[in-house]
Design a protein around this motif. Structure first.
Motif, PDB file in Angstrom:
ATOM      1  N   TRP A 139      28.128  25.508  59.994  1.00  0.00           N
ATOM      2  CA  TRP A 139      28.811  26.700  59.498  1.00  0.00           C
ATOM      3  C   TRP A 139      29.811  26.333  58.400  1.00  0.00           C
ATOM      4  O   TRP A 139      29.893  27.009  57.361  1.00  0.00           O
ATOM      5  CB  TRP A 139      29.531  27.400  60.649  1.00  0.00           C
ATOM      6  CG  TRP A 139      30.378  28.555  60.184  1.00  0.00           C
ATOM      7  CD1 TRP A 139      29.983  29.846  59.994  1.00  0.00           C
ATOM      8  CD2 TRP A 139      31.770  28.500  59.835  1.00  0.00           C
ATOM      9  NE1 TRP A 139      31.039  30.608  59.545  1.00  0.00           N
ATOM     10  CE2 TRP A 139      32.152  29.807  59.441  1.00  0.00           C
ATOM     11  CE3 TRP A 139      32.725  27.486  59.825  1.00  0.00           C
ATOM     12  CZ2 TRP A 139      33.446  30.112  59.027  1.00  0.00           C
ATOM     13  CZ3 TRP A 139      34.022  27.797  59.413  1.00  0.00           C
ATOM     14  CH2 TRP A 139      34.365  29.092  59.026  1.00  0.00           C
ATOM     15  N   HIS A 140      30.553  25.269  58.629  1.00  0.00           N
ATOM     16  CA  HIS A 140      31.574  24.843  57.669  1.00  0.00           C
ATOM     17  C   HIS A 140      30.931  24.473  56.333  1.00  0.00           C
ATOM     18  O   HIS A 140      31.418  24.862  55.261  1.00  0.00           O
ATOM     19  CB  HIS A 140      32.352  23.651  58.243  1.00  0.00           C
ATOM     20  CG  HIS A 140      33.674  23.442  57.585  1.00  0.00           C
ATOM     21  ND1 HIS A 140      34.574  22.484  57.998  1.00  0.00           N
ATOM     22  CD2 HIS A 140      34.261  24.062  56.534  1.00  0.00           C
ATOM     23  CE1 HIS A 140      35.649  22.523  57.234  1.00  0.00           C
ATOM     24  NE2 HIS A 140      35.484  23.469  56.334  1.00  0.00           N
ATOM     25  N   LEU A 141      29.837  23.739  56.382  1.00  0.00           N
ATOM     26  CA  LEU A 141      29.127  23.366  55.152  1.00  0.00           C
ATOM     27  C   LEU A 141      28.556  24.594  54.455  1.00  0.00           C
ATOM     28  O   LEU A 141      28.668  24.742  53.235  1.00  0.00           O
ATOM     29  CB  LEU A 141      28.001  22.381  55.488  1.00  0.00           C
ATOM     30  CG  LEU A 141      28.427  20.958  55.831  1.00  0.00           C
ATOM     31  CD1 LEU A 141      27.272  20.207  56.491  1.00  0.00           C
ATOM     32  CD2 LEU A 141      28.890  20.212  54.571  1.00  0.00           C
ATOM     33  N   GLY A 142      27.948  25.464  55.234  1.00  0.00           N
ATOM     34  CA  GLY A 142      27.294  26.631  54.649  1.00  0.00           C
ATOM     35  C   GLY A 142      28.253  27.595  53.989  1.00  0.00           C
ATOM     36  O   GLY A 142      27.863  28.338  53.080  1.00  0.00           O
ATOM     37  N   THR A 143      29.508  27.598  54.421  1.00  0.00           N
ATOM     38  CA  THR A 143      30.477  28.544  53.876  1.00  0.00           C
ATOM     39  C   THR A 143      31.403  27.941  52.825  1.00  0.00           C
ATOM     40  O   THR A 143      32.171  28.682  52.195  1.00  0.00           O
ATOM     41  CB  THR A 143      31.348  29.128  55.001  1.00  0.00           C
ATOM     42  OG1 THR A 143      31.987  28.048  55.721  1.00  0.00           O
ATOM     43  CG2 THR A 143      30.504  29.946  55.965  1.00  0.00           C
ATOM     44  N   SER A 144      31.340  26.626  52.610  1.00  0.00           N
ATOM     45  CA  SER A 144      32.307  26.035  51.672  1.00  0.00           C
ATOM     46  C   SER A 144      31.786  24.903  50.801  1.00  0.00           C
ATOM     47  O   SER A 144      32.414  24.594  49.783  1.00  0.00           O
ATOM     48  CB  SER A 144      33.518  25.522  52.455  1.00  0.00           C
ATOM     49  OG  SER A 144      33.142  24.468  53.337  1.00  0.00           O
ATOM     50  N   ALA A 145      30.683  24.256  51.144  1.00  0.00           N
ATOM     51  CA  ALA A 145      30.266  23.049  50.439  1.00  0.00           C
ATOM     52  C   ALA A 145      30.006  23.302  48.957  1.00  0.00           C
ATOM     53  O   ALA A 145      30.398  22.495  48.104  1.00  0.00           O
ATOM     54  CB  ALA A 145      29.028  22.451  51.092  1.00  0.00           C
ATOM     55  N   ASP A 146      29.328  24.413  48.632  1.00  0.00           N
ATOM     56  CA  ASP A 146      29.044  24.675  47.223  1.00  0.00           C
ATOM     57  C   ASP A 146      30.330  24.909  46.435  1.00  0.00           C
ATOM     58  O   ASP A 146      30.512  24.367  45.337  1.00  0.00           O
ATOM     59  CB  ASP A 146      28.085  25.855  47.076  1.00  0.00           C
ATOM     60  CG  ASP A 146      28.560  27.104  47.802  1.00  0.00           C
ATOM     61  OD1 ASP A 146      29.540  27.029  48.569  1.00  0.00           O
ATOM     62  OD2 ASP A 146      27.932  28.163  47.604  1.00  0.00           O
ATOM     63  N   ARG A 147      31.255  25.680  47.005  1.00  0.00           N
ATOM     64  CA  ARG A 147      32.529  25.930  46.334  1.00  0.00           C
ATOM     65  C   ARG A 147      33.314  24.631  46.128  1.00  0.00           C
ATOM     66  O   ARG A 147      33.886  24.396  45.053  1.00  0.00           O
ATOM     67  CB  ARG A 147      33.369  26.907  47.159  1.00  0.00           C
ATOM     68  CG  ARG A 147      34.774  27.124  46.618  1.00  0.00           C
ATOM     69  CD  ARG A 147      35.596  28.017  47.531  1.00  0.00           C
ATOM     70  NE  ARG A 147      35.838  27.412  48.841  1.00  0.00           N
ATOM     71  CZ  ARG A 147      36.781  26.517  49.084  1.00  0.00           C
ATOM     72  NH1 ARG A 147      37.542  26.076  48.106  1.00  0.00           N
ATOM     73  NH2 ARG A 147      36.951  26.030  50.297  1.00  0.00           N
ATOM     74  N   ILE A 148      33.322  23.785  47.139  1.00  0.00           N
ATOM     75  CA  ILE A 148      34.067  22.526  47.072  1.00  0.00           C
ATOM     76  C   ILE A 148      33.516  21.641  45.954  1.00  0.00           C
ATOM     77  O   ILE A 148      34.266  21.111  45.129  1.00  0.00           O
ATOM     78  CB  ILE A 148      33.989  21.791  48.423  1.00  0.00           C
ATOM     79  CG1 ILE A 148      34.814  22.522  49.487  1.00  0.00           C
ATOM     80  CG2 ILE A 148      34.452  20.351  48.294  1.00  0.00           C
ATOM     81  CD1 ILE A 148      36.306  22.480  49.231  1.00  0.00           C
TER      82      ILE A 148
END
Length: 204
Positions: free
Chosen positions: A166-175
């Motif tokens: 969940w954490h990757l799916g909601t923030s990895a691209d933005r990061i």
């Protein structure tokens, strides 16, 4: 992304003007104030540019530039609840660090983002490294700086107490995309140094 890019632009010329040391510090301080990950980005940046920003009395200019953003950050944090990523650490942290599956999952997400949206940068980097090899020059240290930022992001995900997928799916691209403007700037400057001016010093 804008603040981090601005720090790269200013530090390139900071050795010629102490005012740019203060401006670089201000941009780093604003990174810290604006986003949680900004603290990590600013620390990594300072580790690579400690001599440029702190040596020879420049630390006074650095402190002058970063003091106001840090004060704003301190006021913000004074009444804020504890960060859930920090609060969630403890005895389970070691288990997360040694969990190979977590690294595999993070690598899978990062690979997907890079191959679907950032392939031109991958190709440009490969060509640049080939130029460096042919001209017997080391790549600019900024590439290593940005790589260390990616490593830092990876470790945040490894240690997250939240559901990892969940954490990757909601923030990895933005990061990751926060680093793209700075990466493009670094690569463009490095290409100019290597391919257009053969006797220029490497961009640092």
């Amino acid at each position: 992304a804008f603040l981090f890019l601005s720090a790269f632009v200013c530090v390139r010329y900071a050795h010629t003007d102490n005012r740019l040391v203060a401006i670089t510090a201000a941009f780093l301080g604003c990174c810290i104030w604006m986003k949680n990950e900004g603290m990590m980005l600013a620390i990594i940046f300072l580790l690579f540019y400690a001599r440029t920003l702190l040596a020879g009395g420049r630390y006074k200019w650095f402190l002058a530039g970063i003091s106001l953003p840090l004060l704003a950050w301190a006021v913000l944090k004074a009444g804020a609840p504890a960060n859930d990523l920090v609060k969630g650490q403890g005895s389970v942290s070691l288990a997360r660090l040694t969990d190979v599956h977590r690294y595999q999952l993070i690598g899978k997400y990062f690979y997907s983002i890079i191959t679907t949206g950032l392939m031109p940068l991958v190709v440009a980097t490969a060509v640049y490294l080939l130029f460096c090899y042919q001209m017997r020059r080391w790549p600019g240290k900024n590439l290593l700086l940005l790589l260390m930022c990616v490593v830092g992001f990876t470790m945040v995900y490894v240690l997250t107490p939240l559901d990892l997928e969940w954490h990757l799916g909601t923030s990895a691209d933005r990061i990751l995309f926060q680093l793209v403007p700075a990466y493009i700037y670094v690569m463009a400057a490095n290409y100019c140094n290597v391919s257009l001016v053969s006797n220029a010093q490497p961009f640092e």
